[in-house]
Design an enzyme around this catalytic site. Sequence first.
Site, PDB file in Angstrom:
ATOM      1  N   LYS A  99      -6.132  28.697  14.509  1.00 25.16           N
ATOM      2  CA  LYS A  99      -5.582  28.733  14.152  1.00 25.16           C
ATOM      3  C   LYS A  99      -5.712  29.039  12.653  1.00 25.16           C
ATOM      4  O   LYS A  99      -6.378  29.796  12.153  1.00 25.16           O
ATOM      5  CB  LYS A  99      -6.156  27.183  13.963  1.00 25.16           C
ATOM      6  CG  LYS A  99      -5.112  25.969  12.991  1.00 25.16           C
ATOM      7  CD  LYS A  99      -4.607  24.850  14.234  1.00 25.16           C
ATOM      8  CE  LYS A  99      -3.407  24.157  13.569  1.00 25.16           C
ATOM      9  NZ  LYS A  99      -2.797  23.518  14.958  1.00 25.16           N
ATOM     10  N   GLY A 198       0.022   3.310  17.812  1.00 26.26           N
ATOM     11  CA  GLY A 198       1.059   4.203  16.536  1.00 26.26           C
ATOM     12  C   GLY A 198       2.498   4.467  16.934  1.00 26.26           C
ATOM     13  O   GLY A 198       1.937   5.161  17.924  1.00 26.26           O
ATOM     14  N   GLY A 200       3.217   6.472  14.475  1.00 27.58           N
ATOM     15  CA  GLY A 200       3.958   7.609  13.962  1.00 27.58           C
ATOM     16  C   GLY A 200       4.706   8.369  14.819  1.00 27.58           C
ATOM     17  O   GLY A 200       5.661   8.291  15.383  1.00 27.58           O
ATOM     18  N   VAL A 202       4.755  10.625  16.726  1.00 28.10           N
ATOM     19  CA  VAL A 202       4.783  11.309  17.797  1.00 28.10           C
ATOM     20  C   VAL A 202       5.040   9.280  18.842  1.00 28.10           C
ATOM     21  O   VAL A 202       5.190   9.542  19.972  1.00 28.10           O
ATOM     22  CB  VAL A 202       3.281  11.028  19.036  1.00 28.10           C
ATOM     23  CG1 VAL A 202       3.215  11.961  20.137  1.00 28.10           C
ATOM     24  CG2 VAL A 202       3.005  13.137  18.793  1.00 28.10           C
ATOM     25  N   TYR A 204       6.436   6.537  17.473  1.00 33.65           N
ATOM     26  CA  TYR A 204       8.023   6.424  17.457  1.00 33.65           C
ATOM     27  C   TYR A 204       9.012   7.571  19.011  1.00 33.65           C
ATOM     28  O   TYR A 204       9.883   6.392  19.686  1.00 33.65           O
ATOM     29  CB  TYR A 204       8.693   7.402  16.302  1.00 33.65           C
ATOM     30  CG  TYR A 204      10.505   7.060  16.486  1.00 33.65           C
ATOM     31  CD1 TYR A 204      11.118   5.975  15.772  1.00 33.65           C
ATOM     32  CD2 TYR A 204      10.835   8.044  16.467  1.00 33.65           C
ATOM     33  CE1 TYR A 204      11.703   5.429  16.450  1.00 33.65           C
ATOM     34  CE2 TYR A 204      12.112   7.950  16.528  1.00 33.65           C
ATOM     35  CZ  TYR A 204      13.014   6.941  16.104  1.00 33.65           C
ATOM     36  OH  TYR A 204      14.484   6.833  16.169  1.00 33.65           O
TER      37      TYR A 204
HETATM   38  P1  NAD Z   1       1.335  10.077  12.871  1.00 34.17           P
HETATM   39  O1  NAD Z   1       0.390  10.336  11.362  1.00 34.17           O
HETATM   40  O2  NAD Z   1       2.547  10.490  11.996  1.00 34.17           O
HETATM   41  O3  NAD Z   1       0.840   8.853  13.127  1.00 34.17           O
HETATM   42  C1  NAD Z   1      -0.188   8.251  14.148  1.00 34.17           C
HETATM   43  C2  NAD Z   1      -0.139   6.619  13.484  1.00 34.17           C
HETATM   44  O4  NAD Z   1      -0.901   5.917  13.431  1.00 34.17           O
HETATM   45  C3  NAD Z   1       0.212   6.695  12.057  1.00 34.17           C
HETATM   46  O5  NAD Z   1       1.461   5.624  11.873  1.00 34.17           O
HETATM   47  C4  NAD Z   1      -0.509   5.057  11.631  1.00 34.17           C
HETATM   48  O6  NAD Z   1      -0.202   4.521  10.439  1.00 34.17           O
HETATM   49  C5  NAD Z   1      -0.995   4.968  12.994  1.00 34.17           C
HETATM   50  N1  NAD Z   1      -2.654   4.670  12.475  1.00 34.17           N
HETATM   51  C6  NAD Z   1      -3.585   4.839  11.972  1.00 34.17           C
HETATM   52  N2  NAD Z   1      -5.033   3.988  11.565  1.00 34.17           N
HETATM   53  C7  NAD Z   1      -4.302   3.401  12.849  1.00 34.17           C
HETATM   54  C8  NAD Z   1      -5.289   1.943  13.796  1.00 34.17           C
HETATM   55  N3  NAD Z   1      -6.827   2.047  13.721  1.00 34.17           N
HETATM   56  N4  NAD Z   1      -4.296   1.939  14.470  1.00 34.17           N
HETATM   57  C9  NAD Z   1      -3.336   1.813  14.829  1.00 34.17           C
HETATM   58  N5  NAD Z   1      -2.514   3.014  14.468  1.00 34.17           N
HETATM   59  C10 NAD Z   1      -3.205   3.785  13.019  1.00 34.17           C
HETATM   60  O7  NAD Z   1       0.718  11.236  13.715  1.00 34.17           O
HETATM   61  P2  NAD Z   1       0.993  11.755  14.525  1.00 34.17           P
HETATM   62  O8  NAD Z   1       2.069  13.470  14.630  1.00 34.17           O
HETATM   63  O9  NAD Z   1       2.160  11.040  15.719  1.00 34.17           O
HETATM   64  O10 NAD Z   1      -0.058  12.711  15.926  1.00 34.17           O
HETATM   65  C11 NAD Z   1      -0.653  11.548  16.346  1.00 34.17           C
HETATM   66  C12 NAD Z   1      -1.893  11.722  17.169  1.00 34.17           C
HETATM   67  O11 NAD Z   1      -1.382  12.491  18.020  1.00 34.17           O
HETATM   68  C13 NAD Z   1      -3.100  12.542  16.396  1.00 34.17           C
HETATM   69  O12 NAD Z   1      -3.459  12.123  16.796  1.00 34.17           O
HETATM   70  C14 NAD Z   1      -2.585  14.188  16.410  1.00 34.17           C
HETATM   71  O13 NAD Z   1      -3.636  14.832  15.765  1.00 34.17           O
HETATM   72  C15 NAD Z   1      -1.854  14.177  17.622  1.00 34.17           C
HETATM   73  N6  NAD Z   1      -1.208  14.908  18.124  1.00 34.17           N
HETATM   74  C16 NAD Z   1       0.189  15.476  17.431  1.00 34.17           C
HETATM   75  C17 NAD Z   1       0.794  16.101  17.866  1.00 34.17           C
HETATM   76  C18 NAD Z   1       2.306  16.265  17.048  1.00 34.17           C
HETATM   77  O14 NAD Z   1       3.523  16.701  18.007  1.00 34.17           O
HETATM   78  N7  NAD Z   1       2.385  15.492  16.491  1.00 34.17           N
HETATM   79  C19 NAD Z   1       0.491  17.685  18.723  1.00 34.17           C
HETATM   80  C20 NAD Z   1      -0.597  17.011  19.336  1.00 34.17           C
HETATM   81  C21 NAD Z   1      -1.733  16.000  18.849  1.00 34.17           C
END
Ligand code: NAD
Length: 362
Positions: A99, A198, A200, A202, A204
């Site tokens: 990383k 969540g 967000g 992923v 969605y």
């Molecule tokens: P994101 O920030 O877009 O979405 C996270 C969502 O969780 C947000 O909408 C936030 O408001 C919500 N949230 C926060 N606290 C909460 C709670 N207590 N209860 C309910 N909802 C809550 O992040 P993302 O990119 O969608 O990633 C989500 C998870 O997946 C993270 O842990 C990230 O590390 C992991 N991840 C993401 C990817 C990727 O491609 N984006 C890849 C591997 C792992």
Amino acid sequence: MVEVVVNNQSRHQIHYTACDSLMRYADLLGYGEIHTKIDDKTGLKAIIAINNLSRGPAIGGTRCVAYQTVDKAIEDVLRLGYMMSYKAAINNLPHGGAKAVLIKPKVIKDREAYFEKFGEFINSLDGRYITAVDSGTTTDDMDIIARRTPYVTCTSKSGSDGDPSPLTALGVRRGMEAAVKFKLGRDTLDGVHVAIQGAGHVGYYLAKELHALGARITMCDVNVKATQRCVDEFGVAICHPEEIYELKADVFAPCALGAVLNMDTIKRLNVAVVAGSANNQLAHHHYGALLHQRGILYAPDFLINAGGLIHVAVIYDHGDLPKSVEQIKNIYHTAYDIFERSKHENIATNEVAERIARDRLK
Ligand code: NAD
């Protein structure tokens, strides 16, 4: 040396202890190389942590974030690079994990010069590290890096649009399908009730995938706008963020935060399967065994959320988009094999997956 004493401890001593513990942390995670580059002219402060090279050149994205302290940046890069090794190994990619983090200055005066300098830094590592997009970096930044080094993917020429979330969601969906087949004997997700924590990036795309397959979805998010979008587009039901743990459903999909599977929440779960995208879902490695004892099938996070990593690795190695999608879909079979082995050996699924990854990293 002037020794300043704060709370009966010299500052010098406090500083030494922080560095010492980070080095011990790096050692514990099996790091071989940690490189830094500081360039006053462009404001670049970069750290590249290469965790493992035994399977091939190390791959992992570049984060550009305004860290509060350098220690926090180093801790982040170590934790994330280590996870990349496990994700690559369990998904049989010919790569090690790494990383990069860029400690974002208040203002990046000249973004081109900044990322060109970073490209030179990557190039100086002779291909042992390959970079990609992560939080705070874009496809345009990768294009700038590519002027200085070939060891970069996620450029505008490499056929990815920079957002890994749809591909992460695809991998999670495949892991979930394998778990539902194994645990509930159901061939599809049609009619399966999934509770997604969540909405967000992923969350969605996962809701979109599951909706298309006929699943019944309940979601929660602390951001009301995020859940409303999923209500409007996919007709999902919503619940309060605290209610999600007790909700009676077939699958719980953590897609928000790490450490959500702990002593308190595992007792409350009312599902047969846990399969989601969040990194480090288990607050402690041993909670995998607790889920196993409770008869809840846990799809290991680092296996099923690796869609984005698989994509960048396959695109870098083969330049072949359909091949990357095929390989992400293959998460189903890897997960299913792990579930079978977990049942046969009566050990937790995360333990099985970690053992396989560790063996491959030797
Ligand atoms: P994101 O920030 O877009 O979405 C996270 C969502 O969780 C947000 O909408 C936030 O408001 C919500 N949230 C926060 N606290 C909460 C709670 N207590 N209860 C309910 N909802 C809550 O992040 P993302 O990119 O969608 O990633 C989500 C998870 O997946 C993270 O842990 C990230 O590390 C992991 N991840 C993401 C990817 C990727 O491609 N984006 C890849 C591997 C792992």
